[in-house]
Design a protein around this motif. Structure first.
Motif, PDB file in Angstrom:
ATOM      1  N   LEU A 172       0.836  -1.201   0.000  1.00 22.23           N
ATOM      2  CA  LEU A 172       0.000   0.000   0.000  1.00 22.23           C
ATOM      3  C   LEU A 172       0.873   1.254   0.000  1.00 22.23           C
ATOM      4  O   LEU A 172       1.887   1.322   0.697  1.00 22.23           O
ATOM      5  N   ASN A 175       2.528   0.624  -4.703  1.00 19.72           N
ATOM      6  CA  ASN A 175       1.913   0.187  -5.955  1.00 19.72           C
ATOM      7  C   ASN A 175       0.490  -0.326  -5.751  1.00 19.72           C
ATOM      8  O   ASN A 175      -0.027  -1.091  -6.557  1.00 19.72           O
ATOM      9  N   ASP A 176      -0.119   0.077  -4.649  1.00 23.89           N
ATOM     10  CA  ASP A 176      -1.513  -0.283  -4.403  1.00 23.89           C
ATOM     11  C   ASP A 176      -2.122   0.729  -3.436  1.00 23.89           C
ATOM     12  O   ASP A 176      -1.408   1.419  -2.704  1.00 23.89           O
ATOM     13  N   GLU A 177      -3.422   0.808  -3.440  1.00 24.78           N
ATOM     14  CA  GLU A 177      -4.179   1.643  -2.512  1.00 24.78           C
ATOM     15  C   GLU A 177      -5.289   0.794  -1.900  1.00 24.78           C
ATOM     16  O   GLU A 177      -5.684  -0.238  -2.472  1.00 24.78           O
ATOM     17  N   ARG A 180      -8.279  -1.296  -3.800  1.00 26.17           N
ATOM     18  CA  ARG A 180      -8.095  -1.187  -5.243  1.00 26.17           C
ATOM     19  C   ARG A 180      -7.727  -2.525  -5.886  1.00 26.17           C
ATOM     20  O   ARG A 180      -8.213  -2.848  -6.969  1.00 26.17           O
ATOM     21  N   MET A 181      -6.864  -3.305  -5.217  1.00 25.85           N
ATOM     22  CA  MET A 181      -6.421  -4.572  -5.774  1.00 25.85           C
ATOM     23  C   MET A 181      -7.567  -5.580  -5.758  1.00 25.85           C
ATOM     24  O   MET A 181      -8.189  -5.809  -4.720  1.00 25.85           O
ATOM     25  N   GLN A 193       2.320  -7.129 -10.195  1.00 24.56           N
ATOM     26  CA  GLN A 193       3.573  -6.403 -10.088  1.00 24.56           C
ATOM     27  C   GLN A 193       4.725  -7.279 -10.616  1.00 24.56           C
ATOM     28  O   GLN A 193       4.612  -8.515 -10.643  1.00 24.56           O
ATOM     29  N   SER A 231      -2.731  -4.863   1.682  1.00 25.14           N
ATOM     30  CA  SER A 231      -4.154  -5.182   1.585  1.00 25.14           C
ATOM     31  C   SER A 231      -4.365  -6.684   1.670  1.00 25.14           C
ATOM     32  O   SER A 231      -3.460  -7.477   1.367  1.00 25.14           O
ATOM     33  N   LEU A 234      -3.662  -8.450  -1.565  1.00 27.60           N
ATOM     34  CA  LEU A 234      -2.241  -8.640  -1.842  1.00 27.60           C
ATOM     35  C   LEU A 234      -1.722  -9.899  -1.157  1.00 27.60           C
ATOM     36  O   LEU A 234      -0.960 -10.672  -1.740  1.00 27.60           O
TER      37      LEU A 234
END
Length: 280
Positions: A172, A175-177, A180-181, A193, A231, A234
């Motif tokens: 987070l 490359n992520d929020e 979102r993933m 990724q 997350s 992830l």
């Protein structure tokens, strides 16, 4: 002058004696334990920027549960040299090995995987280990996964794999929020990724029907569906990589403030899951 010469002679004889006994830094270079095939060490791999101290609570939880009385430390230098502190005890078949990476701020998962392999090789050379378990937290999981990506011929067989707070497909804020993933129904991430893509060969090479996998991840219960750093999606992306070939695969979610990323390795609920998984 004579006294000095005698002193040097004494030191030389002492060093020769230690060499003849196979002792390095106070520890045997090889240890011929009876029933060596029965030993199944559990290796703990810490996260990025951390050390073996992050492994202490979990390790001592296993000791308190009666699984073992032995904790050995494997210090891995920046160059990959592994030094063992402590030793396995005869008849204590499930010793703990706390792995301590000296270059823990190295950001290369490939390097972490090579260091993991060096540690396994060291245990094989020292104790003739034939099987082992692993427990990883955060970046420690990438050490395990990138180790598994390498050639494991003639190495000890991995029996049980515990992944805690694994960021297999990103972090987070980098490359992520939150939220979102997304994962498809088969567990495949909609977006992969580069580090995750590099692990895709494991879908064909992960040891078939050999490894029991426990994937533990945290949810702070604050609406982010994350442990604050990773997350849930992830962490759950591990399933797509290994579940079809693992002997068994299960996920456990830890909820609440104690599920924050860096608190998971000190969470008593995680300890209980770990104890039950390794005992069974």
């Amino acid at each position: 002058m004579k006294k000095r010469w005698i002193g040097f002679l004494g030191i030389g004889l002492l060093m020769l004696g230690l060499s003849a006994c196979g002792v390095s830094g106070g520890h045997s270079t090889t240890a011929k334990l009876p029933n060596s095939s029965k030993y199944e060490p559990t290796l703990f791999f810490h996260g990025w920027g951390s050390s073996y101290r992050a492994e202490n609570q979990m390790a001592h939880a296993l000791v308190n549960a009666g699984i073992t009385k032995t904790i050995v430390r494997a210090t891995v230098s920046k160059r990959g040299k592994v030094t063992l502190s402590g030793q396995f005890r005869a008849g204590d078949y499930h010793p703990i090995v706390e792995v301590d990476y000296q270059d823990s701020r190295n950001s290369s998962p490939e390097q972490w995987g090579r260091w993991a392999k060096a540690t396994v090789v060291k245990l094989q050379q020292t104790y003739q280990a034939k099987k082992f378990n692993v427990v990883g937290h955060s970046m420690g999981n990438m050490a395990i996964m990138y180790y598994l990506r390498q050639n494991q011929a003639n190495l000890p067989k991995l029996q049980k794999q515990v992944d805690i707070a694994g960021h297999f497909n990103g972090i987070l804020g980098i490359n992520d929020e939150p939220n979102r993933m997304k994962l498809r129904s088969n567990g495949q991430p909609e977006k992969m990724q580069p580090e995750y893509q590099a692990l895709l060969p494991l879908r064909q090479t992960y040891p078939k029907n050999q490894i029991d996998v426990l994937n533990i991840y945290g949810d702070k219960d604050d609406g982010s569906h994350s442990d604050g750093s990773v997350s849930n999606a992830l962490s759950q992306s591990l399933r797509y990589l290994v579940a079809s070939r693992a002997k068994s695969y299960q996920e456990q979610k830890i909820m609440g403030p104690g599920a924050q990323h860096s608190k998971l390795h000190d969470n008593v609920r995680v300890d209980r899951l770990l104890i039950h998984f390794l005992q069974n």
